[in-house]
Design a protein around this motif. Structure first.
Motif, short mmCIF file in Angstrom:
data_model
loop_
_atom_site.label_atom_id
_atom_site.label_comp_id
_atom_site.label_asym_id
_atom_site.label_seq_id
_atom_site.Cartn_x
_atom_site.Cartn_y
_atom_site.Cartn_z
N LYS A 82 29.27 40.32 35.80
CA LYS A 82 30.10 39.14 36.01
C LYS A 82 31.56 39.48 36.34
O LYS A 82 32.35 38.58 36.63
CB LYS A 82 30.06 38.23 34.78
CG LYS A 82 28.75 37.48 34.60
CD LYS A 82 28.87 36.42 33.52
CE LYS A 82 27.59 35.61 33.40
NZ LYS A 82 27.73 34.51 32.43
N ILE A 83 31.92 40.74 36.28
CA ILE A 83 33.28 41.15 36.63
C ILE A 83 33.35 41.41 38.13
O ILE A 83 32.56 42.18 38.68
CB ILE A 83 33.70 42.42 35.87
CG1 ILE A 83 33.70 42.18 34.36
CG2 ILE A 83 35.09 42.90 36.33
CD1 ILE A 83 33.99 43.42 33.54
N LEU A 84 34.29 40.76 38.81
CA LEU A 84 34.50 40.97 40.24
C LEU A 84 35.76 41.83 40.41
O LEU A 84 36.88 41.35 40.22
CB LEU A 84 34.66 39.64 40.97
CG LEU A 84 33.53 38.61 40.76
CD1 LEU A 84 33.81 37.36 41.56
CD2 LEU A 84 32.18 39.21 41.13
N MET A 85 35.56 43.09 40.73
CA MET A 85 36.67 44.03 40.91
C MET A 85 37.49 43.64 42.13
O MET A 85 36.96 43.53 43.24
CB MET A 85 36.10 45.44 41.08
CG MET A 85 37.14 46.52 41.26
SD MET A 85 36.36 48.14 41.48
CE MET A 85 35.82 48.01 43.19
N LYS A 113 28.96 52.14 40.62
CA LYS A 113 28.86 52.97 39.41
C LYS A 113 29.07 52.16 38.14
O LYS A 113 28.33 52.32 37.15
CB LYS A 113 29.90 54.09 39.49
CG LYS A 113 30.11 54.87 38.19
CD LYS A 113 31.31 55.78 38.32
CE LYS A 113 31.78 56.30 36.97
NZ LYS A 113 33.03 57.11 37.08
N LEU A 114 30.04 51.26 38.15
CA LEU A 114 30.37 50.47 36.96
C LEU A 114 29.52 49.21 36.83
O LEU A 114 29.64 48.49 35.84
CB LEU A 114 31.85 50.08 36.99
CG LEU A 114 32.85 51.24 36.97
CD1 LEU A 114 34.28 50.71 37.03
CD2 LEU A 114 32.66 52.11 35.74
N LYS A 115 28.70 48.95 37.87
CA LYS A 115 27.81 47.79 37.87
C LYS A 115 28.58 46.47 37.84
O LYS A 115 28.25 45.53 37.10
CB LYS A 115 26.82 47.86 36.70
CG LYS A 115 25.87 49.05 36.79
CD LYS A 115 24.90 49.09 35.61
CE LYS A 115 23.82 50.15 35.80
NZ LYS A 115 24.34 51.50 36.04
N VAL A 116 29.63 46.40 38.68
CA VAL A 116 30.42 45.18 38.81
C VAL A 116 30.30 44.65 40.23
O VAL A 116 29.84 45.33 41.14
CB VAL A 116 31.90 45.42 38.46
CG1 VAL A 116 32.06 45.90 37.03
CG2 VAL A 116 32.56 46.40 39.43
N GLY A 117 30.74 43.40 40.42
CA GLY A 117 30.86 42.83 41.75
C GLY A 117 32.25 43.10 42.30
O GLY A 117 33.04 43.85 41.72
N GLU A 129 39.39 51.57 37.28
CA GLU A 129 38.30 51.91 36.36
C GLU A 129 38.72 51.69 34.91
O GLU A 129 37.95 51.15 34.11
CB GLU A 129 37.86 53.36 36.57
CG GLU A 129 36.68 53.75 35.71
CD GLU A 129 36.04 55.07 36.12
OE1 GLU A 129 34.98 55.41 35.55
OE2 GLU A 129 36.58 55.75 37.02
N ASP A 130 39.94 52.07 34.56
CA ASP A 130 40.44 51.87 33.20
C ASP A 130 40.48 50.39 32.84
O ASP A 130 40.15 49.99 31.72
CB ASP A 130 41.83 52.48 33.04
CG ASP A 130 41.81 54.00 33.02
OD1 ASP A 130 40.71 54.57 32.87
OD2 ASP A 130 42.89 54.60 33.17
N THR A 131 40.90 49.57 33.82
CA THR A 131 41.01 48.13 33.58
C THR A 131 39.65 47.52 33.31
O THR A 131 39.48 46.72 32.38
CB THR A 131 41.66 47.44 34.80
OG1 THR A 131 42.98 47.96 34.99
CG2 THR A 131 41.74 45.94 34.60
N ILE A 132 38.66 47.90 34.11
CA ILE A 132 37.31 47.36 33.92
C ILE A 132 36.71 47.84 32.59
O ILE A 132 36.11 47.06 31.85
CB ILE A 132 36.41 47.76 35.11
CG1 ILE A 132 36.89 47.06 36.37
CG2 ILE A 132 34.94 47.42 34.82
CD1 ILE A 132 36.23 47.54 37.65
#
Length: 401
Positions: free
Chosen positions: A303-306, A380-384, A288-291
């Motif tokens: 556009k971020i793919l976790m 929650k963070l709205k990432v892929g 989570e901190d990284t994102i």
């Protein structure tokens, strides 16, 4: 004490644990209330289940903090028969490697769960001034590509092979950064290969290889130049980027500079620990901190793919290393009474065992519950999400996607 270093880390991790929250915001589209009640008493079958099943891991209440070796061994190869259905609405990228054949099967069975699949086939090499070559094409399986694209009814999975910059010298990179004609030649070579083999785009891995050695502005310019031509051709361009570590090699500044130029950023949020410092594979707070460090703007995070690891690590006092699904299952079969511990602070399960030589081991490997926590974080963070790699996990993991 043989296991003193690892044991100390185990104690420190467990000391951070606190009471687990039972709330879940990500739920399957096909909940099947009646099916749930029918299956509650069947959580511990007496023999292994294989292949398609009438009930998902949600229906069978397997997505739980409480896990046992017996449950995993008996059920990991079973999956919900409705493989066309998917629960995660964002971008989902799955990597496949040619040295893990099961990944090819997973791609064909669960293709509809993924928006993109990236076979790790290709490399790009510099052969001389303005001369580039895409290698590794002998690994391309054309029929498999067709099968994956046809795997689902609702969405057609895109095939975007990873391209690794391989065998490059410092001089090669200098020429590329300083000469626009070199960048144009490289871009055309990549696009010609993509169109020749009828791919939907590429996943480009270069940033994590050289980011600490070159001016990041030069890297940004390189990616922009390549992606501009990909956009003209209607091809997807996914960039692999490193996670937050001691030195931030990819920052919000670069994310903003490249946002309009790439389809997605494949963020490598795994391998937090290593044999020199055993511990969780990817603590959820670190993810989570990284994102958050990359972007505070929720509308741009799509556009971020976790990165999700579908492999684990088996540590000893002498080091240890990664383990994949079949190795993990072999351990559980040999030690069916071992006890799992869930560490809430990092949202991972772990266990200890002593092998036949008397060596103590500490194992971190994803479970249904730990994966769900990460999918909920992505929601929650709205990432892929991006998965390394789909051949290394357990078959029932894909019920979650």
């Amino acid at each position: 004490m043989i296991f003193s270093k690892t044991r100390l880390i185990f104690i420190l991790i467990c000391a951070l644990a606190y009471e687990i929250s039972a709330s879940q915001t990500l739920s399957p589209k096909n909940k099947g209330t009646k099916k749930k009640s029918a299956e509650k008493t069947d959580k511990k079958p007496s023999k292994e289940r294989l292949g398609p099943q009438k009930y998902s891991v949600f229906d069978k209440n397997f997505v739980s903090q409480e896990v046992t070796a017996k449950d995993i061994v008996n059920n990991h190869r079973a999956f919900f028969t409705e493989t066309d259905e998917y629960n995660f609405d964002g971008l989902v990228l799955g990597y496949v490697t040619p040295w893990n054949n099961h990944g090819y099967d997973i791609g064909k069975i669960f293709g509809n769960k993924f928006t993109h699949i990236s076979p790790v086939w290709l490399q790009v090499r510099r052969k001389g001034p303005k001369k580039y070559e895409v290698t590794g094409t002998h690994d391309i399986d054309k029929q498999w590509v067709v099968d994956v694209r046809n795997a689902g009814r609702e969405r057609k999975t895109k095939i975007v092979p990873r391209v690794l910059f391989d065998g490059w010298t410092g001089k090669d990179y200098t020429e590329l950064f300083n000469n626009p004609k070199e960048r144009l030649s490289l871009s055309k070579t990549l696009i010609e290969s993509c169109k020749k083999h009828k791919f939907d785009g590429f996943v480009i891995e270069v940033w994590s290889q050289i980011a600490g050695a070159v001016n990041p502005d030069s890297l940004v310019e390189l990616i922009r130049d390549i992606s501009d031509l990909f956009t003209v051709e209607g091809l997807d361009f996914i960039l692999v980027v490193p996670p937050k570590r001691n030195a931030d090699l990819f920052t919000s500044k670069q994310f903003d500079a490249l946002y309009d130029y790439v389809t997605a950023f494949s963020l490598m949020t795994y391998d937090f620990a290593d044999p020199t410092r055993p511990g969780p594979n990817a603590p959820i707070n670190w993810i989570e901190d990284t994102i958050s460090a990359i972007s505070l703007n929720e509308t741009r995070r799509k556009k971020i793919l976790m990165g999700l690891n579908f492999y684990g690590n088996d540590y000893t006092a002498n080091g240890g290393g990664p383990i994949v699904g079949h190795e993990y299952i072999k351990i559980l079969e040999q030690f069916p009474e071992l006890s799992f511990t869930y560490v809430d602070k990092v949202a991972e399960h772990l266990f200890e065992y002593k092998d036949k030589d008397g060596i103590n081991h500490l194992v971190f490997y994803p479970t249904l519950y730990s994966i769900l926590q990460r999918l909920e974080l992505a929601h929650k963070l709205k990432v892929g999400v991006s998965i390394w790699e789909i051949g290394q996990g357990l078959d029932y993991f894909y019920d979650l996607l």
